[in-house]
Scaffold this active site. Structure first.
Site, short mmCIF file in Angstrom:
data_model
loop_
_atom_site.label_atom_id
_atom_site.label_comp_id
_atom_site.label_asym_id
_atom_site.label_seq_id
_atom_site.Cartn_x
_atom_site.Cartn_y
_atom_site.Cartn_z
N ASP A 181 0.84 -1.20 0.00
CA ASP A 181 0.00 0.00 0.00
C ASP A 181 0.88 1.25 0.00
O ASP A 181 1.91 1.26 -0.66
CB ASP A 181 -0.99 -0.06 1.18
CG ASP A 181 -2.26 0.73 0.90
OD1 ASP A 181 -2.14 1.87 0.41
OD2 ASP A 181 -3.37 0.23 1.15
N HIS A 198 1.43 2.28 -3.44
CA HIS A 198 0.65 3.44 -3.88
C HIS A 198 1.33 4.79 -3.75
O HIS A 198 0.68 5.82 -3.85
CB HIS A 198 -0.68 3.47 -3.12
CG HIS A 198 -1.50 2.23 -3.32
ND1 HIS A 198 -2.61 1.94 -2.58
CD2 HIS A 198 -1.35 1.19 -4.17
CE1 HIS A 198 -3.11 0.77 -2.96
NE2 HIS A 198 -2.36 0.31 -3.92
#
Ligand SMILES: *[C@@H]1O[C@H](CO)[C@@H](O)[C@H](O)[C@H]1NC(C)=O
Ligand SMILES: *[C@@H]1O[C@H](CO)[C@@H](O)[C@H](O)[C@H]1NC(C)=O
Ligand SMILES: *[C@@H]1O[C@H](CO)[C@@H](O)[C@H](O)[C@H]1NC(C)=O
Ligand SMILES: *[C@@H]1O[C@H](CO)[C@@H](O)[C@H](O)[C@H]1NC(C)=O
Ligand SMILES: *[C@@H]1O[C@H](CO)[C@@H](O)[C@H](O)[C@H]1NC(C)=O
Ligand SMILES: *[C@@H]1O[C@H](CO)[C@@H](O)[C@H](O)[C@H]1NC(C)=O
Ligand SMILES: *[C@@H]1O[C@H](CO)[C@@H](O)[C@H](O)[C@H]1NC(C)=O
Ligand SMILES: *[C@@H]1O[C@H](CO)[C@@H](O)[C@H](O)[C@H]1NC(C)=O
Ligand SMILES: *[C@@H]1O[C@H](CO)[C@@H](O)[C@H](O)[C@H]1NC(C)=O
Length: 400
Positions: free
Chosen positions: A228, A251
């Site tokens: 993430d 991300h």
């Protein structure tokens, strides 16, 4: 406190502990009957060693809990609580390993594995060892990728630091956490340096670093590869510098999501510089929910390199209570993108984004995305120097 001060203290701590030998201020977990075979539960040994470290009030320097090299210590969910008699150190040379079964958390808080809390006199975690979150069983039942009955949204953060001050974390590796790897909440004066944090690109919600309610923090010289966010910055943060960090997979660096559910937002003086993003889905991102209140100001991303990044520069809304009080700058960015929209500033007509500055940006598209562009919705600000793809910011303040 400035980065200079943080660094000076940081070096001082390292120098003092490296060159003086206060034999009686080291608390080795092996002396508390830790086994270190990766299977025997060493939790009690760690707690006893911590207790003595924390209660040591006659060391001339910060007492140190030592986790020796060459062994793997199985430790169940554990809390290292203060206040302590002075600042404390944790020297990690071996591997600390989380239980691999979810059942080890039965009846306990799913949100944490190793918790440090209420350490306002200082905490220094260092060493060449590692922290293994053994997260696979949690990933396999996460609602994100395995929705359905019995799936879980909340999984343990590997190392959580809350309500502390003068915190230094350096050199250790943290990997395969069930969820976040390193989280800091409600703390002041924090430095993270030379860290290696890793989890598979497919592991759900495994931010490398998440901070919230933190002021005066430096993150530098670290390699962060997680499923993430590389670093996610939450509400109530100020004076945060992130420098010389390599982000891969996951991300990217995200300010937000902020203000979900109408929360008050306050984020300011965030400086992100000399960052490389490789194969991340976002690069430099600011994301707030339209329903929130507060402000996001004085945000700078500079000297950024993108390599095969999907949304290199992206703002999904940000806002400001004070008219003209908010600003975000993206300066000197180069590299490649894998989507058509390389610069995306997407705000609403209700709350337009103002004070955005784009300067010296040269991006190019990879593969089928040769013809890249910028996209703006209700976005106001200025572009200076070469900006490629061409800026679509509108120059005029909407209310003038
Ligand atoms: C961040 O950098 C700015 C300017 O370089 C400096 O004034 C500030 O003290 C730094 N903050 C931290 C926490 O390192
Ligand atoms: C912690 O240390 C204190 C004093 O040093 C001692 O009285 C207490 O029994 C210890 N507790 C544990 C759990 O080891
Ligand atoms: C992390 O977990 C993945 C998937 O379970 C595994 O392949 C990898 O070896 C683990 N990393 C380390 C350093 O143990
Ligand atoms: C990060 O990766 C770079 C390039 O591989 C390496 O030179 C550097 O030492 C790494 N830093 C850490 C903290 O592992
Ligand atoms: C990006 O990472 C994914 C998942 O690990 C991998 O399959 C893909 O080849 C990588 N792409 C590039 C351009 O490096
Ligand atoms: C934001 O505005 C403040 C006050 O005008 C200014 O000092 C600061 O340099 C600006 N920051 C950015 C990132 O543009
Ligand atoms: C722009 O950023 C790159 C790193 O991405 C750096 O090498 C270069 O010196 C920067 N240029 C300026 C003018 O600061
Ligand atoms: C802008 O945001 C809206 C609402 O979230 C979304 O529907 C739209 O696709 C976004 N546009 C771009 C270009 O990302
Ligand atoms: C590139 O994209 C722009 C806008 O997205 C479009 O107007 C233009 O025709 C495209 N050029 C080519 C060569 O495809």
């Amino acid at each position: 406190m400035g980065s200079y001060n943080i660094l000076v203290i940081f070096c001082l701590v390292i120098a003092l502990t490296a060159h003086k030998n206060y034999a009686d201020s080291f608390y080795n977990v092996l002396d508390y009957e830790a086994v270190g075979d990766g299977e025997t539960d060493d939790t009690l040994a760690f707690l006893s060693a911590w207790n003595d470290t924390c209660n040591d009030d006659d060391s001339e320097e910060w007492p140190t809990m030592v986790i020796p090299e060459g062994k793997t210590y199985l430790v169940k969910p554990i809390t290292f609580a203060g206040p302590c008699k002075s600042g404390v150190q944790v020297q990690i040379e071996g591997t600390i390993k989380a239980p691999s079964e979810v059942s080890a958390w039965e009846g306990l808080d799913n949100g944490k594995w190793i918790l440090f809390k209420d350490l306002k006199s200082g905490l220094n975690i260092y060493g060449s060892g590692s922290v293994d979150g053994s997260g696979k069983a949690w990933w396999d039942q996460s609602c994100k990728y395995h929705p359905g009955k019995g799936c879980t949204k909340l999984a343990p953060t590997a190392i959580k630091i809350i309500n502390s001050k003068d915190v230094y974390v350096s050199n250790i590796a943290v990997y395969n956490s069930s969820q976040c790897h390193l989280t800091v909440h409600g703390s002041d004066s924090v430095a993270f340096q030379n860290l290696r944090i890793n989890s598979p690109g497919s592991s759900p919600n495994t931010d490398c670093i998440h901070i919230q309610g933190v002021k005066n923090m430096l993150i530098r010289d670290s390699n962060l590869t997680c499923g993430d966010d590389c670093v996610s910055i939450g509400d109530h943060t100020s004076n945060i510098n992130i420098t010389k960090v390599h982000c891969e997979l996951g991300h990217g660096i995200s300010i937000g999501s902020l203000g979900k559910g109408g929360n008050e937002v306050s984020v300011e003086r965030i400086k992100v510089e000399e960052i490389t993003f490789k194969n991340t889905t976002n690069g430099a991102r600011i994301k707030t929910w339209q329903v929130g209140r507060g402000s996001v100001k004085d945000i700078t991303f500079s000297d950024i390199e993108f390599d095969a990044v999907k949304n290199p520069i992206i703002i999904d809304q940000y806002y400001c209570d004070v008219r003209d009080g908010c600003n975000a700058t993206f300066l000197n960015a180069t590299g490649t993108t894998m989507t058509k929209i390389a610069i995306n500033v997407n705000c609403s007509n209700v709350v337009p984004c103002t004070g955005i500055h784009l300067g010296s940006i040269q991006l190019s598209g990879l593969g089928k995305y040769r013809n890249i562009s910028s996209s703006c919705n209700h976005a106001y600000g200025q572009a200076t120097g070469i900006v490629e793809p061409k800026s679509c910011l509108l120059p005029l303040d909407p209310e003038e």
